[in-house]
Scaffold this active site. Structure first.
Site, PDB file in Angstrom:
ATOM      1  N   GLU A 153       0.837  -1.210   0.000  1.00 36.43           N
ATOM      2  CA  GLU A 153       0.000   0.000   0.000  1.00 36.43           C
ATOM      3  C   GLU A 153       0.871   1.259   0.000  1.00 36.43           C
ATOM      4  O   GLU A 153       0.713   2.147   0.852  1.00 36.43           O
ATOM      5  CB  GLU A 153      -0.991  -0.008   1.176  1.00 36.43           C
ATOM      6  CG  GLU A 153      -1.979  -1.145   1.063  1.00 36.43           C
ATOM      7  CD  GLU A 153      -3.221  -1.044   1.945  1.00 36.43           C
ATOM      8  OE1 GLU A 153      -3.301  -0.139   2.796  1.00 36.43           O
ATOM      9  OE2 GLU A 153      -4.128  -1.863   1.748  1.00 36.43           O
ATOM     10  N   GLU A 173      -5.078  -8.756  -0.334  1.00 38.53           N
ATOM     11  CA  GLU A 173      -5.880  -8.376   0.836  1.00 38.53           C
ATOM     12  C   GLU A 173      -7.316  -8.224   0.382  1.00 38.53           C
ATOM     13  O   GLU A 173      -7.619  -7.369  -0.460  1.00 38.53           O
ATOM     14  CB  GLU A 173      -5.382  -7.064   1.473  1.00 38.53           C
ATOM     15  CG  GLU A 173      -4.088  -7.225   2.227  1.00 38.53           C
ATOM     16  CD  GLU A 173      -3.677  -5.985   3.012  1.00 38.53           C
ATOM     17  OE1 GLU A 173      -4.558  -5.259   3.520  1.00 38.53           O
ATOM     18  OE2 GLU A 173      -2.456  -5.753   3.107  1.00 38.53           O
TER      19      GLU A 173
HETATM   20  O1  AHR Z   1      -5.545  -5.719   6.908  1.00 36.76           O
HETATM   21  C1  AHR Z   1      -5.497  -4.528   7.608  1.00 36.76           C
HETATM   22  C2  AHR Z   1      -4.813  -3.418   6.841  1.00 36.76           C
HETATM   23  O2  AHR Z   1      -5.561  -3.075   5.728  1.00 36.76           O
HETATM   24  C3  AHR Z   1      -3.456  -3.717   6.269  1.00 36.76           C
HETATM   25  O3  AHR Z   1      -2.434  -3.546   7.190  1.00 36.76           O
HETATM   26  C4  AHR Z   1      -3.324  -2.729   5.171  1.00 36.76           C
HETATM   27  O4  AHR Z   1      -2.479  -3.178   4.146  1.00 36.76           O
HETATM   28  C5  AHR Z   1      -4.753  -2.486   4.737  1.00 36.76           C
HETATM   29  O5  AHR Z   1      -5.061  -1.153   4.627  1.00 36.76           O
END
Ligand code: AHR
Length: 504
Positions: A173, A304
């Site tokens: 990110e 994610e």
């Molecule tokens: O999964 C929680 C968070 O969500 C992670 O650390 C991040 O990569 C995303 O914004």
């Protein structure tokens, strides 16, 4: 009656097992307590990894585990997590509750966890606050077999043999918590950092993952690829094997206030609508990637994904601990069917997160552990791992709801592996049972096995007092009507898995 037409003579690609991957971050009780309790714990463990959780995870055949973050990755300095545990540096976990991180779970412990799970490794490097040297040395430490400063250090710390790093993420990110970069800036950093992610053993190549977009940030995808592929560095072996996509199902936006367990009909459909949005996101990001990589060599890693609701009342807001109902199970069913259907581009995906954080497959409380409804979906869908995607389509595009609540009535995907066809279906209707006619191209199929996940109520979830309230059950509500047709009854808000073999 809705028809599902399956042309089992036509295969359209391989469903990589890694689509069924998981994510574990130093966040709340995911690593500490959830996966790792330390050798001296009263909770039964093997080398510090809690045995009940490892055994449960083995049953869903975890193919890959991403670690150490998430946002934590771009603040993680790997050298703090090696060597004698009592001497490891303590740090503040600034992202997640400001708690003290004692670094007792580091590289060696992660590799041990993956060994016990029998899964591939996916290590996420630090671009946001780490140097090229630090990243390069980590790769040397983990993967170089010969004599070198980092390989020697690893050996001193008890691991004679180098490990295999299957996937390496170059930042996380970086458009946000990983450094607030512009795509052009990150693209240039990617070119630089990845250069020093050395391939020490050509028999054990490291698959490099670039930081991709957040949700529908198509500009990020476009600009990162443009920057990376300017002056065509693609001739460099293994320059970029994958690009990530992060997408959370946040039905009421960032800083969620809606409960994971209490929701009305509108919020139910809104959540499923958000899950269904994954279809559009993958289609549109893939179209951009196609321009740079028409041969589809670069995989999309949705590393994610999952639901994100308000934390359970009374728990630390920074720990992102939430319960998991049949609604979450349907989100998982929708999403995994979408990934299967897009297996030409989606090569990996990691649900966030494995234990005790967001849409977990397992929850723990001290020595107690439970499997969530989402766990059971992963168990039912595990047969898709490594299968060939089979052409299939529904005779209807019937939708339920409108606008922000609109969802297809049924979603499906079909794969074949070792001669057995696996069909997974979700009936998303909250109150209507659906009848489905399933039709093969050829005759002679019989049911091998079938399972169903459906709560008496869509709000049902498992608790430590009642851990098996929502569990996979044998599914028997089907009938063979003639040579190549079966009729299936799908209860409202249910996930069904049915497998077929040929007798002639
Ligand atoms: O999964 C929680 C968070 O969500 C992670 O650390 C991040 O990569 C995303 O914004």
């Amino acid at each position: 009656m809705i028809r599902l037409v399956i042309n089992e003579t036509k295969k359209t690609g391989k469903v990589e097992p890694e689509i069924y991957g998981h994510f574990s971050e130093h966040l709340g009780r995911c690593i500490y307590e959830g996966l790792y309790v330390g050798e001296d714990s009263d909770i039964p463990n093997v080398n510090g990894m809690r045995s009940d959780v490892v055994e449960a995870l083995k049953e869903i055949e975890v193919p890959v585990l991403r670690w150490p973050g998430g946002c934590f990755a771009d603040e993680y300095h790997w050298k703090d997590g090696i060597g004698e545990k009592t001497e490891r540096k303590k740090m503040i976990n600034t992202h997640w509750g400001g708690v003290t991180e004692d670094n007792s779970f580091g590289t060696h412990e992660y590799m041990e966890l993956c060994r016990q799970l029998g899964c591939k490794t996916y290590v996420n490097g630090n671009v946001g606050s780490g140097t090229v040297q630090e990243m390069s040395e980590w790769v040397e430490y983990m993967t170089f077999e010969g004599v070198s400063p980092m390989a020697n250090l690893r050996k001193e710390n008890g691991s004679e043999k180098a490990w295999k790093v299957d996937f390496f993420g170059v930042g996380n990110e970086n458009w946000g918590c990983g450094g607030n970069m512009t795509p052009e800036y990150y693209g240039n950093l990617y070119r630089r950092y990845q250069t020093y992610v050395r391939q020490y053993d050509e028999k054990k190549p490291i698959c490099k993952v670039a930081c991709g977009p957040n949700v529908d940030d198509y500009h990020w995808t476009e600009q990162v690829l443009k920057t990376c592929f300017d002056h065509a560095p693609e001739h460099l072996h293994g320059f970029m094997d994958m690009i990530s996509l992060h997408y959370y199902d946040l039905p009421d936006g960032w800083e969620p206030k809606v409960s994971a367990t209490e929701f009305d009909e509108e919020m139910y459909y809104k959540t499923l609508h958000q899950a269904w949005r994954m279809e559009e996101l993958i289609t549109r990001h893939s179209a951009i990637i196609d321009q740079y990589d028409p041969e589809k060599k670069i995989g999309l890693a949705v590393d994610e994904w999952g639901t994100w609701f308000a934390v359970e009342p009374g728990t630390n807001p920074g720990f992102l601990y939430q319960q998991n109902t049949m609604r979450d199970a349907l989100v998982a069913g929708i999403t995994l069917n979408i990934f299967n259907k897009h297996c030409d581009r989606v090569k990996m995906a990691c649900i966030a997160q494995m234990v005790n954080v967001l849409q977990s497959v397992i929850l723990t409380e001290g020595e107690k552990m439970l499997r969530t409804p989402t766990y059971h979906v992963f168990h039912m869908f595990r047969y898709h791992q490594g299968g060939e995607l089979v052409e299939s389509s529904l005779s209807t595009e019937e939708k339920i709801g409108e606008g922000a609540c609109e969802v297809p009535c049924i979603t499906e995907s079909v794969t074949q592996k070792d001669g057995i066809l696996t069909v997974t279906l979700n009936n998303l209707s909250l109150c209507e049972t659906k009848t489905l006619q399933l039709q093969f191209a050829e005759e002679g199929y019989e049911v091998t096995e079938a399972g169903i996940l459906a709560g008496a109520d869509v709000h049902d979830f498992n608790t430590f007092e009642e851990p098996d309230k929502v569990v996979e059950k044998k599914y028997e509500d089907y009938e063979k009507t003639d040579g190549n047709r079966f009729v299936l009854t799908l209860p409202a808000a249910s996930v069904v898995m049915i497998r077929f073999h040929k007798i002639s």
